[in-house]
Design a protein around this motif. Sequence first.
Motif, short mmCIF file in Angstrom:
data_model
loop_
_atom_site.label_atom_id
_atom_site.label_comp_id
_atom_site.label_asym_id
_atom_site.label_seq_id
_atom_site.Cartn_x
_atom_site.Cartn_y
_atom_site.Cartn_z
N LEU A 1 15.43 -2.89 0.51
CA LEU A 1 14.98 -2.20 -0.20
C LEU A 1 13.90 -1.48 -0.94
O LEU A 1 13.02 -2.07 -0.27
CB LEU A 1 15.59 -2.34 -2.20
CG LEU A 1 17.11 -2.84 -2.09
CD1 LEU A 1 17.80 -2.84 -3.89
CD2 LEU A 1 18.20 -1.78 -1.51
N HIS A 2 13.54 -0.33 0.02
CA HIS A 2 12.27 0.55 0.22
C HIS A 2 12.01 1.36 -0.62
O HIS A 2 12.83 2.49 0.14
CB HIS A 2 11.02 -0.19 1.06
CG HIS A 2 11.68 0.50 2.45
ND1 HIS A 2 12.86 0.30 3.38
CD2 HIS A 2 10.85 1.95 2.51
CE1 HIS A 2 12.53 1.62 4.14
NE2 HIS A 2 11.30 2.29 3.73
N GLN A 3 10.87 1.49 -1.19
CA GLN A 3 11.00 2.56 -2.18
C GLN A 3 9.44 3.27 -1.25
O GLN A 3 8.26 2.84 -1.87
CB GLN A 3 10.47 2.86 -3.61
CG GLN A 3 10.20 4.13 -4.21
CD GLN A 3 10.18 3.93 -5.92
OE1 GLN A 3 10.69 2.70 -6.44
NE2 GLN A 3 9.56 4.80 -6.47
N ASN A 4 9.41 3.94 -0.89
CA ASN A 4 8.41 4.66 -0.67
C ASN A 4 7.37 5.15 -1.93
O ASN A 4 7.42 6.06 -2.43
CB ASN A 4 8.42 6.30 0.90
CG ASN A 4 9.03 5.78 1.85
OD1 ASN A 4 8.63 4.33 2.03
ND2 ASN A 4 9.75 6.53 2.67
N ALA B 1 0.89 -1.02 0.18
CA ALA B 1 -0.14 -0.44 0.00
C ALA B 1 0.55 0.98 -0.18
O ALA B 1 -0.20 2.33 -0.45
CB ALA B 1 -1.45 0.00 0.99
N SER B 2 1.85 1.27 0.77
CA SER B 2 2.47 2.68 1.01
C SER B 2 3.99 2.61 0.55
O SER B 2 4.87 3.67 0.54
CB SER B 2 2.77 2.85 2.65
OG SER B 2 2.98 2.53 3.22
#
Length: 127
Positions: free
Chosen positions: A123-126, A106-107
């Motif tokens: 790794l995360h991309q908002n 979702a986010s």
Amino acid sequence: MSLNTSSVSVMLPIGDAAAAQEFYSDRVGLPFEGTNSEGSLLFGLPGGSQLVLLPRPDQPPSPSTAVSFVVDDVEAEIADLKARGLVFQDYDLPGFKTVDHVCVMASAKAAWFLDPHGNVLCLHQNL
């Protein structure tokens, strides 16, 4: 000094210091800052924070994500890290599936890989 203005040290167990140093320096691309008196490997992180790899060959890694790096473009980072030999994990669970190594939530968009000791990194991309 307040904790909300302090840099942090993230500490992870490792089994093989040479493999961990090669992985985090050459593949992940973190600047190696040396070792401390206990033989822990020290890597620089943004904002004065530090990754500390503790020589603990008998300690199992956590099965959960230990460190997540916030990136602007998760697909571009995956391509760059794969070119340096990283292998990404893929998942196909109810409500949690990766496509081309990326899980869209979702986010955030996220992708996971393991270090030589089995610690789970993300790794995360908002969004």
